[in-house]
Enzyme design. Structure first.
Site, short mmCIF file in Angstrom:
data_model
loop_
_atom_site.label_atom_id
_atom_site.label_comp_id
_atom_site.label_asym_id
_atom_site.label_seq_id
_atom_site.Cartn_x
_atom_site.Cartn_y
_atom_site.Cartn_z
N ASN A 185 0.84 -1.19 0.00
CA ASN A 185 0.00 0.00 0.00
C ASN A 185 0.88 1.24 0.00
OD1 ASN A 185 0.64 -0.82 2.74
ND2 ASN A 185 -0.88 0.63 3.49
N GLU A 244 0.33 5.31 0.58
CA GLU A 244 -0.62 6.34 1.02
C GLU A 244 -0.25 7.70 0.47
OE1 GLU A 244 -1.98 4.35 5.24
OE2 GLU A 244 -0.75 6.15 5.28
N CYS A 295 -4.00 0.53 -2.67
CA CYS A 295 -3.81 -0.65 -1.83
C CYS A 295 -2.80 -1.61 -2.43
CB CYS A 295 -5.15 -1.36 -1.65
SG CYS A 295 -6.42 -0.36 -0.86
N GLU A 329 -3.10 -4.80 -3.00
CA GLU A 329 -3.68 -5.72 -3.97
C GLU A 329 -3.73 -5.11 -5.37
OE1 GLU A 329 -6.06 -6.30 -0.07
OE2 GLU A 329 -4.93 -4.71 -1.06
N CYS A 380 -10.22 -4.46 0.57
CA CYS A 380 -11.27 -3.44 0.71
C CYS A 380 -12.25 -3.58 -0.46
CB CYS A 380 -10.65 -2.05 0.75
SG CYS A 380 -10.02 -1.46 -0.85
N CYS A 383 -10.71 -2.86 -3.93
CA CYS A 383 -9.84 -3.95 -4.38
C CYS A 383 -10.66 -5.17 -4.79
CB CYS A 383 -8.83 -4.32 -3.30
SG CYS A 383 -7.52 -3.09 -3.13
#
Length: 135
Positions: free
Chosen positions: A42, A44, A53, A55, A86, A89
């Site tokens: 991830n 940010e 993210c 994934e 999430c 994703c």
């Protein structure tokens, strides 16, 4: 490739996480049907909606390298409980990787196996947008 190999690859990717705001480090290891491995972490941003993210990072790396067929993805974090993708994703994985195996892990390294369709039932996809789904 064994799930333990994926786990170690995801943990190595997790170490590269850039998560100064949440301190929630995530790593992912995505395996293609041909046996190639792509990892992601991830990343940010101060504008949280621009964060990506682990994934999606792994999947986008694979697709940008020309991959189109995937078998499974393993996800790690520092959370005590099993970590799951999430909603964003889930949608992206379902749409671009199909009904792949998703391996959820907890902080002890234990694993739960799910199918993408279990995590996102009634997924929205290309068939809703294309009049001829065989295209």
């Amino acid at each position: 490739m064994q799930n333990n190999d994926l786990y170690h690859a995801a943990k190595a990717a997790q170490e590269k996480s850039f998560s100064p705001y949440s301190n929630f480090r995530v790593g992912a290891a995505l395996l293609t049907k041909a046996g190639k491995l792509y990892t992601g972490c991830n990343i940010e941003n101060s504008s949280f909606s621009l964060t990506i993210c682990a994934e999606r990072t792994a999947l986008f790396k694979a697709i940008s390298a020309g991959e189109t067929e995937f078998s499974k993805i393993l996800i790690v974090s520092d959370a005590d409980d099993f970590i799951s993708p999430c909603g964003a994703c889930r949608q992206v994985l379902s749409d671009l990787a199909g009904d792949i195996d998703v391996i959820l892990t907890d902080s002890r390294g234990e694993m739960q196996h799910k199918k993408m369709s279990e995590l996102l039932p009634f997924a929205f996809g290309r068939s809703y947008l294309i009049k001829n789904p065989n295209v």
